[in-house]
Design a protein around this motif. Sequence first.
Motif, short mmCIF file in Angstrom:
data_model
loop_
_atom_site.label_atom_id
_atom_site.label_comp_id
_atom_site.label_asym_id
_atom_site.label_seq_id
_atom_site.Cartn_x
_atom_site.Cartn_y
_atom_site.Cartn_z
N ALA A 51 -4.84 -11.42 -10.87
CA ALA A 51 -5.57 -10.39 -11.67
C ALA A 51 -5.36 -8.97 -10.78
O ALA A 51 -5.20 -7.90 -11.41
N SER A 52 -5.37 -8.94 -9.64
CA SER A 52 -5.29 -7.66 -8.86
C SER A 52 -3.96 -7.19 -8.61
O SER A 52 -3.86 -6.14 -8.97
N GLN A 53 -3.03 -8.30 -8.74
CA GLN A 53 -1.44 -7.64 -9.04
C GLN A 53 -1.14 -7.25 -10.20
O GLN A 53 -0.48 -6.49 -10.19
N GLU A 54 -1.91 -7.81 -11.38
CA GLU A 54 -1.60 -7.09 -12.52
C GLU A 54 -2.24 -5.93 -12.84
O GLU A 54 -1.54 -4.98 -13.48
N ARG A 55 -3.42 -5.50 -12.21
CA ARG A 55 -3.95 -4.13 -12.27
C ARG A 55 -2.98 -3.29 -11.45
O ARG A 55 -2.79 -2.05 -12.03
N ILE A 56 -2.54 -3.81 -10.16
CA ILE A 56 -1.54 -2.71 -9.45
C ILE A 56 -0.42 -2.59 -10.48
O ILE A 56 0.19 -1.53 -10.63
N ASN A 57 0.22 -3.66 -10.78
CA ASN A 57 1.33 -3.42 -11.60
C ASN A 57 1.32 -2.46 -13.07
O ASN A 57 2.38 -1.85 -13.30
N GLU A 58 -0.21 -2.46 -13.50
CA GLU A 58 -0.35 -1.28 -14.78
C GLU A 58 0.33 -0.13 -14.25
O GLU A 58 0.64 0.77 -15.10
N PHE A 59 -0.44 0.36 -12.92
CA PHE A 59 0.01 1.46 -12.54
C PHE A 59 1.42 1.72 -11.97
O PHE A 59 2.15 2.72 -12.24
N LEU A 60 1.87 0.67 -11.48
CA LEU A 60 3.40 0.79 -10.79
C LEU A 60 4.43 1.13 -12.04
O LEU A 60 5.55 1.65 -12.13
N LYS B 90 0.89 -1.20 -0.07
CA LYS B 90 -0.09 0.00 -0.19
C LYS B 90 0.80 1.24 -0.02
O LYS B 90 0.63 2.14 -0.72
N ASN B 91 1.87 1.25 0.82
CA ASN B 91 2.75 2.47 1.12
C ASN B 91 3.68 2.62 -0.41
O ASN B 91 3.67 3.62 -0.96
N GLU B 92 3.76 1.42 -1.07
CA GLU B 92 4.53 1.55 -2.45
C GLU B 92 3.50 2.13 -3.43
O GLU B 92 4.19 3.01 -4.43
N ILE B 93 2.35 1.72 -3.57
CA ILE B 93 1.51 2.25 -4.71
C ILE B 93 1.16 3.86 -4.15
O ILE B 93 1.03 4.44 -5.13
N TYR B 94 1.13 4.01 -2.88
CA TYR B 94 0.60 5.39 -2.50
C TYR B 94 1.79 6.41 -2.95
O TYR B 94 1.52 7.22 -3.52
N ASP B 95 3.06 6.04 -2.52
CA ASP B 95 4.18 6.80 -2.80
C ASP B 95 4.43 6.90 -4.36
O ASP B 95 4.68 8.08 -4.98
#
Length: 637
Positions: free
Chosen positions: A366-375, A154-159
């Motif tokens: 599937a969720s991590q893939e969505r997260i990776n798209e933004f990261l 969560k911190n990685e995504i928010y940062d």
Amino acid sequence: MRWQVQNLPPYPTGHSKQFNHSKISPATFSQAGALRTKKARSQTVKALSHLNKYLLKYKWYLIWGTVFTVVSNLFGIFPAQLVRYALDLVRETLDVYYLFDSSPLQSSLYEVFTFSIMLFAVLTLVMALLKGFFLFLVRQTLIVMSRHVEYDLKNEIYDHYQTLPLSFYRQQSTGDLMARISEDVSKVRMYVGPSIMYGLNLIVLFILVITYMVSINTRLSLYVLLPLPILSVAIYIVNNIIIRRSEEIQRSLSRLSTYVQEAFSGIRVLKSYVQEDNSAAKFEIESDEYRNKSLGLTRVDALFFPIVAILVGLSNVLVVYVGGQEILAGRLTPGNITEFILYVNMLTWPVMALGWTTSQTQRAAASQERINEFLSIKTDIVSQKNLSRDIHGEIEFKNVRFVYPDSGIVALKNFSMHVRAGETVAILGTTGSGKSTLANLLTRMYDATSGEIRIDGTPIRDYNLTTLRGQIGYVPQDVFLFSETISNNVRFGKPDMPQARVDQAVRDADLYDNIMGFPEGFETRIGERGITLSGGQKQRLSIARAIARDPKILILDDCLSAVDTNTENIILNNLRRIMADRTSVVISHRVSSAKLADFIIMLDDGEIVEQGTHDELMSLNGAYRELYEKQLQTEEV
């Protein structure tokens, strides 16, 4: 049936090719299915590989969790063996016991027998307590690890969100951003925690139990394990249906909640237009959909435990039937049958969890893939030389052209402007003329498409972003206030700001008397987005927040549109003193806001149509004079 095959050389003119379904070998379909499965597995592994750095970071949690899983399962298997020994002891002791009927040794034999049974019972209880203790340690390592990974992710995504440019947020919905940092991360945590825990438990238990079972009797082991794969597949299918229907219910509930929220928020409009009955009818439709989907889930959910009971019962029947044959053949004892039944019950939950774990892993991927798209999205707003120094405030635009990357709208065309340090420039124009774009370029929310922007003679791209923005006070057109106290909203730019500075900034924004009228004064919490304040009060608080940090460049983007003429004059007179020693850019559609400016620029459709001082522009009898006289007449009326 005619099959159209893509990417093959065309047949000669006048010829056609027809494929018969029967001529396609089953192996072709099997290979295609295998390829799809392999591709899906590869995508799952690739998506979840992002978590490897966290698993490596918390490797000791994972290692100790595996050790505790092994130990807890050993203490789960030993009681089954104790039960076998106890039952065999009972059978053998009874035979001997009756041989010594009416003999003094019979009572001694009974005492030894009861002591042995009590010892087995105590050992079984101790094993159960030890298993429970090590299961506690398993959860304290693997589940705690998942919470740490969830926190870090969560911190990685928010940062990462903080680093992305404004253009990114213009293209994304807030709801989707929130879903990826909350719902998607929660699904990933279910993989890192419970899924890994149940997966390890399944592997360890299978190895231990099957090893013991095969060592006792291979034939009975094979029969016992036959229904378990069917159970796992059945649970996987049912669980996928449950998950899919649960997600449909969540979407239906979301629509229902959104509709109710809008109805209550707009209750005044709803009543004014006499739409209560219509609103109730629409609510009933949404509610019926939610009810029907919930009933559908309940029907599928009702299959879960009957399937488990049937297949586990089948395994027990096979144990008794085949085991009975082995007893008659003299290869097993009744204690072995009881031991096997206990082993079957031990394997039931892990096999059930296999289907659940597989589903959770797929959802996590599937969720991590969505997260990776933004990261994977990287900001293009970066410093070229990372200069960190104080600025004086000289601003220069050279032939700047800007096109919004998300919409393709050309906001500025060949725009040039030079403002010396300490001067004030007013940017006037109608809606959509490109005024606010200048503010976005100055604060470097965007980079110019072409041309160059310089501050103190240095290209704006060379400055460290934090240093640059820290010396600019910006009052946006759309005021945003936080659900905090008035004092903390003013301090937002500098949290350690003394209260005396807060008071002075509020006085300069002509808001002090209003604040003193509130019961809690500066400690008044203003609610979400400043809902407890009027439009003019919110604008003035936003001005106070900008000037409180004592910026070198002050940008006022149409920040007085919601205040009356009298309040505007008071604020402008206060700003005259504040602007004295700093560069100021006043953006407005009202001519009255330009009275403080050293010179004025008139924009229209992203181009400069007039520029000069007030007197010079009035003498031109052009767009500025027309706007001035029109607004003057409106104020007089």
